[in-house]
Write a protein that holds these residues in place. Structure first.
Motif, PDB file in Angstrom:
ATOM      1  N   ASP A   1      57.338 -23.605   9.690  1.00  0.00           N
ATOM      2  CA  ASP A   1      56.695 -22.893   8.606  1.00  0.00           C
ATOM      3  C   ASP A   1      56.512 -21.449   9.022  1.00  0.00           C
ATOM      4  O   ASP A   1      55.773 -21.168   9.969  1.00  0.00           O
ATOM      5  N   ILE A   2      57.201 -20.549   8.372  1.00  0.00           N
ATOM      6  CA  ILE A   2      57.028 -19.132   8.646  1.00  0.00           C
ATOM      7  C   ILE A   2      55.980 -18.638   7.655  1.00  0.00           C
ATOM      8  O   ILE A   2      56.187 -18.714   6.443  1.00  0.00           O
ATOM      9  N   PRO A   3      54.841 -18.188   8.152  1.00  0.00           N
ATOM     10  CA  PRO A   3      53.780 -17.796   7.229  1.00  0.00           C
ATOM     11  C   PRO A   3      54.180 -16.596   6.388  1.00  0.00           C
ATOM     12  O   PRO A   3      54.799 -15.654   6.890  1.00  0.00           O
ATOM     13  N   ALA A   4      53.850 -16.653   5.129  1.00  0.00           N
ATOM     14  CA  ALA A   4      54.117 -15.544   4.218  1.00  0.00           C
ATOM     15  C   ALA A   4      52.991 -14.533   4.376  1.00  0.00           C
ATOM     16  O   ALA A   4      51.827 -14.861   4.187  1.00  0.00           O
ATOM     17  N   VAL A   5      53.341 -13.317   4.776  1.00  0.00           N
ATOM     18  CA  VAL A   5      52.350 -12.268   4.977  1.00  0.00           C
ATOM     19  C   VAL A   5      52.850 -10.961   4.371  1.00  0.00           C
ATOM     20  O   VAL A   5      54.051 -10.752   4.214  1.00  0.00           O
ATOM     21  N   THR A   6      51.905 -10.091   4.048  1.00  0.00           N
ATOM     22  CA  THR A   6      52.262  -8.759   3.574  1.00  0.00           C
ATOM     23  C   THR A   6      52.798  -7.969   4.750  1.00  0.00           C
ATOM     24  O   THR A   6      52.184  -7.932   5.813  1.00  0.00           O
TER      25      THR A   6
ATOM     26  N   ARG B   1      63.024   0.326   5.519  1.00  0.00           N
ATOM     27  CA  ARG B   1      63.525   1.230   4.486  1.00  0.00           C
ATOM     28  C   ARG B   1      62.525   1.408   3.340  1.00  0.00           C
ATOM     29  O   ARG B   1      62.914   1.564   2.185  1.00  0.00           O
ATOM     30  N   GLY B   2      61.236   1.316   3.662  1.00  0.00           N
ATOM     31  CA  GLY B   2      60.192   1.545   2.673  1.00  0.00           C
ATOM     32  C   GLY B   2      59.856   0.364   1.797  1.00  0.00           C
ATOM     33  O   GLY B   2      58.967   0.441   0.962  1.00  0.00           O
ATOM     34  N   LYS B   3      60.556  -0.742   1.975  1.00  0.00           N
ATOM     35  CA  LYS B   3      60.287  -1.919   1.156  1.00  0.00           C
ATOM     36  C   LYS B   3      59.080  -2.664   1.719  1.00  0.00           C
ATOM     37  O   LYS B   3      59.064  -3.041   2.880  1.00  0.00           O
ATOM     38  N   VAL B   4      58.066  -2.866   0.872  1.00  0.00           N
ATOM     39  CA  VAL B   4      56.864  -3.591   1.283  1.00  0.00           C
ATOM     40  C   VAL B   4      56.813  -4.890   0.495  1.00  0.00           C
ATOM     41  O   VAL B   4      56.946  -4.899  -0.733  1.00  0.00           O
ATOM     42  N   HIS B   5      56.643  -5.976   1.213  1.00  0.00           N
ATOM     43  CA  HIS B   5      56.561  -7.319   0.633  1.00  0.00           C
ATOM     44  C   HIS B   5      55.084  -7.712   0.614  1.00  0.00           C
ATOM     45  O   HIS B   5      54.498  -7.980   1.665  1.00  0.00           O
ATOM     46  N   PHE B   6      54.459  -7.676  -0.578  1.00  0.00           N
ATOM     47  CA  PHE B   6      53.052  -8.020  -0.734  1.00  0.00           C
ATOM     48  C   PHE B   6      52.935  -9.514  -1.019  1.00  0.00           C
ATOM     49  O   PHE B   6      53.710 -10.063  -1.814  1.00  0.00           O
ATOM     50  N   VAL B   7      51.965 -10.174  -0.390  1.00  0.00           N
ATOM     51  CA  VAL B   7      51.789 -11.619  -0.513  1.00  0.00           C
ATOM     52  C   VAL B   7      50.318 -11.941  -0.769  1.00  0.00           C
ATOM     53  O   VAL B   7      49.434 -11.393  -0.108  1.00  0.00           O
TER      54      VAL B   7
ATOM     55  N   THR C   1      46.228 -11.722   4.241  1.00  0.00           N
ATOM     56  CA  THR C   1      47.354 -11.821   5.179  1.00  0.00           C
ATOM     57  C   THR C   1      47.533 -10.542   5.988  1.00  0.00           C
ATOM     58  O   THR C   1      48.386 -10.486   6.854  1.00  0.00           O
ATOM     59  N   ASN C   2      46.748  -9.513   5.686  1.00  0.00           N
ATOM     60  CA  ASN C   2      46.831  -8.237   6.384  1.00  0.00           C
ATOM     61  C   ASN C   2      45.444  -7.902   6.940  1.00  0.00           C
ATOM     62  O   ASN C   2      44.518  -7.661   6.177  1.00  0.00           O
ATOM     63  N   PRO C   3      45.285  -7.872   8.270  1.00  0.00           N
ATOM     64  CA  PRO C   3      43.964  -7.647   8.845  1.00  0.00           C
ATOM     65  C   PRO C   3      43.471  -6.197   8.802  1.00  0.00           C
ATOM     66  O   PRO C   3      42.311  -5.933   9.095  1.00  0.00           O
ATOM     67  N   VAL C   4      44.332  -5.241   8.432  1.00  0.00           N
ATOM     68  CA  VAL C   4      43.934  -3.832   8.448  1.00  0.00           C
ATOM     69  C   VAL C   4      43.129  -3.529   7.184  1.00  0.00           C
ATOM     70  O   VAL C   4      43.608  -3.717   6.063  1.00  0.00           O
ATOM     71  N   ARG C   5      41.890  -3.054   7.393  1.00  0.00           N
ATOM     72  CA  ARG C   5      40.965  -2.795   6.291  1.00  0.00           C
ATOM     73  C   ARG C   5      40.610  -1.319   6.185  1.00  0.00           C
ATOM     74  O   ARG C   5      40.712  -0.564   7.152  1.00  0.00           O
ATOM     75  N   CYS C   6      40.160  -0.948   4.986  1.00  0.00           N
ATOM     76  CA  CYS C   6      39.697   0.406   4.720  1.00  0.00           C
ATOM     77  C   CYS C   6      38.735   0.309   3.539  1.00  0.00           C
ATOM     78  O   CYS C   6      38.377  -0.795   3.118  1.00  0.00           O
ATOM     79  N   TYR C   7      38.346   1.442   2.999  1.00  0.00           N
ATOM     80  CA  TYR C   7      37.499   1.450   1.812  1.00  0.00           C
ATOM     81  C   TYR C   7      38.194   2.218   0.699  1.00  0.00           C
ATOM     82  O   TYR C   7      38.761   3.289   0.918  1.00  0.00           O
TER      83      TYR C   7
END
Length: 120
Positions: free
Chosen positions: A25-30, A35-41, A100-106
């Protein structure tokens, strides 16, 4: 393979065969895919209408709706120029961070949001 205890008998060839389970199982993560492509999950309940808003939409959450690709798994692919972006997921008027993304901000409204950096 004499070191592999996982074996099955194949009656067609009349041989004992080693078995290797490569399934994983490969976890689906953002993540940035290059090349600038971001996969949001987003993972949640099935049948929701999950939207994406962030600094790249001037926090307008009505531009991008995520697609439910399997029960409770929502995805959206965007191409963004290099930079650091803040974003959140939305359901109705409620916003929430990307688990799925541990980086936080406000966000500008003071609510907690997620952050991702696009290198190129």
């Amino acid at each position: 393979d004499p070191l592999n205890s996982n074996r099955v008998f194949d009656p067609k060839s009349n041989l004992m065969l080693s078995v290797f389970d490569a399934g994983r199982d490969i976890p689906a993560v953002t993540e940035e895919k290059g090349r600038g492509k971001v996969h949001f999950v987003y993972r949640g309940e099935s049948g929701q209408h999950i939207r994406l808003g962030g600094s790249f939409t001037n926090w307008d959450s009505w531009i991008y709706e995520m697609k439910e690709v399997s029960a409770g798994l929502y995805v959206l692919d965007l191409t963004l120029p290099p930079g650091t972006y803040q974003y959140a997921y939305y359901s109705g008027i409620k916003s929430f961070v990307d688990r799925t993304n541990p980086v936080r901000c406000y966000a500008p409204d003071g609510k907690e949001a997620s952050q991702i950096t696009v290198v190129r």
